[in-house]
Design an enzyme around this catalytic site. Structure first.
Site, PDB file in Angstrom:
ATOM      1  N   HIS A   1      -9.352   1.324   5.369  1.00 26.27           N
ATOM      2  CA  HIS A   1      -8.173   1.448   6.039  1.00 26.27           C
ATOM      3  C   HIS A   1      -8.360   2.542   7.328  1.00 26.27           C
ATOM      4  O   HIS A   1      -9.076   3.519   7.146  1.00 26.27           O
ATOM      5  CB  HIS A   1      -7.195   1.986   4.960  1.00 26.27           C
ATOM      6  CG  HIS A   1      -5.879   2.014   5.434  1.00 26.27           C
ATOM      7  ND1 HIS A   1      -5.389   3.059   6.487  1.00 26.27           N
ATOM      8  CD2 HIS A   1      -4.946   1.154   5.361  1.00 26.27           C
ATOM      9  CE1 HIS A   1      -4.089   2.501   6.647  1.00 26.27           C
ATOM     10  NE2 HIS A   1      -3.664   1.552   6.078  1.00 26.27           N
TER      11      HIS A   1
ATOM     12  N   GLU B   1      -5.377  -4.894  10.822  1.00 26.14           N
ATOM     13  CA  GLU B   1      -4.158  -3.844  10.999  1.00 26.14           C
ATOM     14  C   GLU B   1      -4.494  -3.268  11.945  1.00 26.14           C
ATOM     15  O   GLU B   1      -5.269  -2.360  12.156  1.00 26.14           O
ATOM     16  CB  GLU B   1      -4.424  -2.802   9.826  1.00 26.14           C
ATOM     17  CG  GLU B   1      -3.876  -3.295   8.482  1.00 26.14           C
ATOM     18  CD  GLU B   1      -3.422  -2.217   7.460  1.00 26.14           C
ATOM     19  OE1 GLU B   1      -2.279  -2.601   6.937  1.00 26.14           O
ATOM     20  OE2 GLU B   1      -3.734  -1.179   7.418  1.00 26.14           O
TER      21      GLU B   1
ATOM     22  N   ASN C   1       0.884  -1.167   0.090  1.00 25.98           N
ATOM     23  CA  ASN C   1      -0.040  -0.025   0.007  1.00 25.98           C
ATOM     24  C   ASN C   1       0.818   1.241   0.088  1.00 25.98           C
ATOM     25  O   ASN C   1       1.506   1.608   1.064  1.00 25.98           O
ATOM     26  CB  ASN C   1      -0.767   0.035   1.262  1.00 25.98           C
ATOM     27  CG  ASN C   1      -1.647   1.390   1.291  1.00 25.98           C
ATOM     28  OD1 ASN C   1      -1.722   2.108   0.445  1.00 25.98           O
ATOM     29  ND2 ASN C   1      -2.489   1.384   2.641  1.00 25.98           N
TER      30      ASN C   1
ATOM     31  N   SER D   1       3.615  -2.005  10.297  1.00 25.15           N
ATOM     32  CA  SER D   1       5.119  -1.928  10.490  1.00 25.15           C
ATOM     33  C   SER D   1       5.987  -3.142   9.912  1.00 25.15           C
ATOM     34  O   SER D   1       6.700  -3.661  10.652  1.00 25.15           O
ATOM     35  CB  SER D   1       5.303  -1.764  12.067  1.00 25.15           C
ATOM     36  OG  SER D   1       5.059  -0.208  12.186  1.00 25.15           O
TER      37      SER D   1
ATOM     38  N   GLY E   1       2.547   2.567  10.734  1.00 27.01           N
ATOM     39  CA  GLY E   1       3.684   3.442  10.570  1.00 27.01           C
ATOM     40  C   GLY E   1       4.362   3.731  11.872  1.00 27.01           C
ATOM     41  O   GLY E   1       4.857   4.951  12.001  1.00 27.01           O
TER      42      GLY E   1
ATOM     43  N   LYS F   1       0.171   4.459  -0.194  1.00 24.98           N
ATOM     44  CA  LYS F   1      -0.483   5.514   0.436  1.00 24.98           C
ATOM     45  C   LYS F   1      -0.267   6.637  -0.645  1.00 24.98           C
ATOM     46  O   LYS F   1      -0.321   6.404  -1.769  1.00 24.98           O
ATOM     47  CB  LYS F   1      -0.104   5.637   1.918  1.00 24.98           C
ATOM     48  CG  LYS F   1      -0.186   4.263   2.532  1.00 24.98           C
ATOM     49  CD  LYS F   1       0.164   4.550   4.239  1.00 24.98           C
ATOM     50  CE  LYS F   1      -0.336   3.227   4.838  1.00 24.98           C
ATOM     51  NZ  LYS F   1      -0.063   3.370   6.210  1.00 24.98           N
TER      52      LYS F   1
ATOM     53  N   GLU G   1      -6.600   5.037   8.126  1.00 27.42           N
ATOM     54  CA  GLU G   1      -6.690   6.251   7.827  1.00 27.42           C
ATOM     55  C   GLU G   1      -7.840   6.862   7.248  1.00 27.42           C
ATOM     56  O   GLU G   1      -8.200   7.938   7.397  1.00 27.42           O
ATOM     57  CB  GLU G   1      -5.218   6.455   6.874  1.00 27.42           C
ATOM     58  CG  GLU G   1      -3.971   6.128   7.569  1.00 27.42           C
ATOM     59  CD  GLU G   1      -2.669   5.359   6.869  1.00 27.42           C
ATOM     60  OE1 GLU G   1      -3.039   5.607   5.465  1.00 27.42           O
ATOM     61  OE2 GLU G   1      -1.974   5.194   7.426  1.00 27.42           O
TER      62      GLU G   1
END
Ligand code: 13P
Length: 262
Positions: free
Chosen positions: A94, A166, A9, A212, A172, A11, A96
């Site tokens: 996701h 996730e 991904n 991560s 991250g 992003k 985010e």
């Protein structure tokens, strides 16, 4: 048998020429492995040129997002219908998108439905925040996210889709989950699918770990029964680290097969 799936991904990184360079390098450094499916999720802008450049025997494409209406006055959005011939998968839900763009449970449900309506496989992301983990609410959060997102689906659909666990606190941050934590969550997710959609759906749905992920940690996760691959963020932006994850997964598979040759 479920095939291992590794998704990069990207992003909101890499413009068209940077993306093209990364694809070029990846094609040089990733071999075709029959039992590993590798998927790249670039920005919307780059999907079209990448669909021309990509060696389809090595890679499939995913979109990072799409809107659930098929067409209309929705300024700035791209529909699943428009992605039909371009993307094999779309990432839905996701964290985010949930947290920065305010996507709520019903919107994610509608996106999963739109994905199937348009013949694209959703990669549904679920996972708890640090606060929810610390409060012991992980299973409740997973339950609520799955119950809504899968509510309009048949077992036949669920068995073909992908669910990515996730944990938000691992994304991250470098704070990768322990394999035992992923094991508990993945087993809960598969148990939920079994209870609601039956044995076959639970046996066939692919469940990934994301958060991560780097090459050094992947064998620990691959050893967890029920983890079928990875959703990789940062480490997918560099050809050495992403190719390293794919090639190391192949080494792990060979070890399982009791064969150390190339
Ligand atoms: P990182 O691998 O950078 O933690 O990102 C994970 C992720 O969000 C993939 O979708």
């Amino acid at each position: 048998m479920r095939k291992i799936l590794i998704v990069g991904n990207w992003k909101m990184h890499l413009n068209a020429s940077q993306a093209s360079l990364l694809v070029h390098r990846l094609q040089e450094n990733v071999k075709i492995y029959r039992d590993i499916e590798v998927v790249l999720a670039p920005t919307m802008l780059t999907l079209q040129p990448m669909s021309v450049q990509l060696d389809r025997r090595k890679f499939r494409l995913a979109a990072q997002n799409a809107y659930f209406k098929d067409e209309g006055a929705y300024t700035g959005e791209v529909s699943f219908t428009m992605l039909r011939d371009l993307a094999h998968y779309v990432i839905v839900g996701h964290s985010e998108r949930r947290h920065i763009f305010g996507e709520d449970l019903p919107m994610i449900r509608d996106k999963v439905a739109a994905s199937f309506r348009n013949g694209i496989m959703p990669i549904l992301c679920v996972g708890e925040t640090k606060q929810e983990k610390d409060d012991g609410e992980t299973k409740q959060v997973l339950h609520d996210q799955l119950m809504t997102a899968l509510s309009n689906l048949t077992g036949d659909e669920v068995e073909r889709m992908v669910i990515a666990y996730e944990p938000v606190w691992a994304i991250g941050t470098g704070d990768v989950a322990k394999p035992a934590q992923a094991a508990a969550a993945v087993s809960y997710i598969r148990g939920y699918v079994k209870d609601v959609f039956g044995e076959k759906a639970a046996a066939d749905v692919r469940i990934l770990y994301g958060g991560s992920v780097v090459e050094d940690v992947i064998h620990g996760f691959l050893n967890v029964p029920g983890v079928d691959g990875f959703l990789v963020g940062g480490a997918s932006l560099n050809y050495q680290s992403f190719a390293g994850i794919v090639n190391s997964t192949r080494r792990w598979q060979r070890e399982q097969e009791g064969d150390n040759g190339e």
